[in-house]
Design an enzyme around this catalytic site. Structure first.
Site, short mmCIF file in Angstrom:
data_model
loop_
_atom_site.label_atom_id
_atom_site.label_comp_id
_atom_site.label_asym_id
_atom_site.label_seq_id
_atom_site.Cartn_x
_atom_site.Cartn_y
_atom_site.Cartn_z
N SER A 3 0.82 -1.20 0.00
CA SER A 3 0.00 0.00 0.00
C SER A 3 0.86 1.26 0.00
O SER A 3 1.87 1.34 0.71
CB SER A 3 -0.90 0.00 1.23
OG SER A 3 -1.62 1.21 1.33
N CYS A 11 -1.83 3.22 12.26
CA CYS A 11 -2.17 4.63 12.41
C CYS A 11 -2.53 4.93 13.86
O CYS A 11 -2.89 4.04 14.63
CB CYS A 11 -3.34 4.99 11.48
SG CYS A 11 -4.78 3.93 11.69
N THR A 40 5.91 0.24 8.03
CA THR A 40 7.22 0.86 8.21
C THR A 40 7.57 1.03 9.68
O THR A 40 6.70 1.02 10.55
CB THR A 40 7.26 2.24 7.53
OG1 THR A 40 6.21 3.06 8.05
CG2 THR A 40 7.11 2.11 6.03
N GLY A 53 8.42 -5.79 3.32
CA GLY A 53 9.52 -5.00 3.88
C GLY A 53 10.83 -5.29 3.21
O GLY A 53 11.39 -6.38 3.38
N GLY A 54 11.34 -4.36 2.41
CA GLY A 54 12.68 -4.47 1.84
C GLY A 54 12.83 -5.45 0.70
O GLY A 54 13.95 -5.88 0.41
#
Length: 311
Positions: free
Chosen positions: A21, A127, A190, A240-241
């Site tokens: 996203s 969030c 993140t 991730g990555g």
């Protein structure tokens, strides 16, 4: 030929490669055929219009990227009118990422976006929860379970809970999401970080802190994927990555059934289709019949047969 399909809850994807996203947009349809992907995951949206954070919003750091975009959004009405019909032209399932400030807002939003053309909802629980002193929902099991439980009562669509690396309770959070009705886990969002310009003394992001993504995040997200895949019965998607086929393989071996690719698309917009091709080639090279043959096959120092011999 090898079988690239993978089951993610009730959805069967043609391959395990999809965007993360916030790193994918409709304009990429001008670069490659979007139907080559296993699924389409939209940028996170909010119910109301939102301007986002002050600039600068992005900066590069060693081995990674920092962003503090702030979820700018044109709102749910615009999204449902313009974006959902666009993806109706493709066969890959559409997964929409949503964000809200409270558990009740998440539930109302989930009900609002439960419309034809939407295959699943990715819940951005990284969030801030304004009812919990601004702590992210995914920081603790209680708020995680609460928001997923309320959303589960509001929609029949699959719920993909996107977890945060900014917690020391990842397994407990994962289990709370599963117990509350999440169908899939995404590991991970993140990591909170910051950078400073040593010459000016200024923070390099307008919002001071932001999310770390890219190669530097991979060992952390990979560890989370391994831990969560061992702790829950629902599918886990690694994120991730990821930029190479070896990265994809590591996540699958750790227990992920699919992966999301983000920052690498900013560097090369054809990263996603490349990884689909390279994954198929790698499975053929290894003599493996399917993606499933790799999932959860990580070996430890106690195993008798090293992975090199298995390959």
């Amino acid at each position: 030929m090898v079988d690239l399909t993978t089951k993610i809850g009730v959805l069967t994807l043609k391959n395990p490669i999809m965007p993360a996203s916030g790193t994918f947009s409709e304009e990429l349809a001008e670069v490659f055929d979007l139907d080559c992907l296993g699924a389409h995951v939209t940028k996170t949206i909010t119910r109301a219009k939102r301007a986002g954070n002050p600039v600068p919003r992005v900066c590069e750091v060693k081995g990674a990227m920092l962003n503090s975009i702030g979820v700018p959004s044109k709102g749910a009405e615009w999204f449902l009118k313009n974006i959902v019909p666009f993806y109706a032209n493709y066969g890959a399932p559409l997964v929409i990422s949503i964000s809200a400030n409270t558990a009740d807002e998440f539930a109302r939003f989930a009900e609002e976006v439960t419309v034809p053309g939407v295959a699943a909802i990715e819940v951005n629980i990284s969030c801030p929860n304004i009812e919990d002193d601004g702590k992210a929902f995914a920081m603790r099991p209680g708020p995680t379970g609460d928001v997923i439980r309320r959303m589960r009562s509001a929609t029949g669509l699959p719920l993909w809970a996107k977890l945060s690396p900014n917690t020391g309770d990842v397994v407990e959070v994962a289990q709370a999401a599963e117990a509350a009705g999440a169908n899939v886990l995404v590991t991970a969002n993140t990591m909170l970080a910051m950078a400073i310009d040593s010459q000016t003394g200024r923070a390099r992001l307008g919002n001071v802190m932001g999310g770390l993504s890219g190669p530097a995040l991979k060992p952390i997200a990979l560890r989370m994927t391994y831990q969560c895949a061992r702790a829950v019965a629902i599918p886990v998607i690694g994120c991730g990555g990821i930029s190479t086929v070896d990265d994809v393989l590591e996540y699958l071996i750790a227990g992920a059934r699919a992966v999301q690719v983000g920052t690498a698309t900013f560097i090369s917009p054809t990263t996603l289709p490349r990884l689909v091709r390279e994954l198929e080639q790698e499975l053929i090279r290894r003599g493996l019949p399917s993606v499933d043959a790799l999932v959860g096959t990580v070996r430890t120092a106690d195993d008798a047969v090293p992975l090199a011999e298995y390959a």
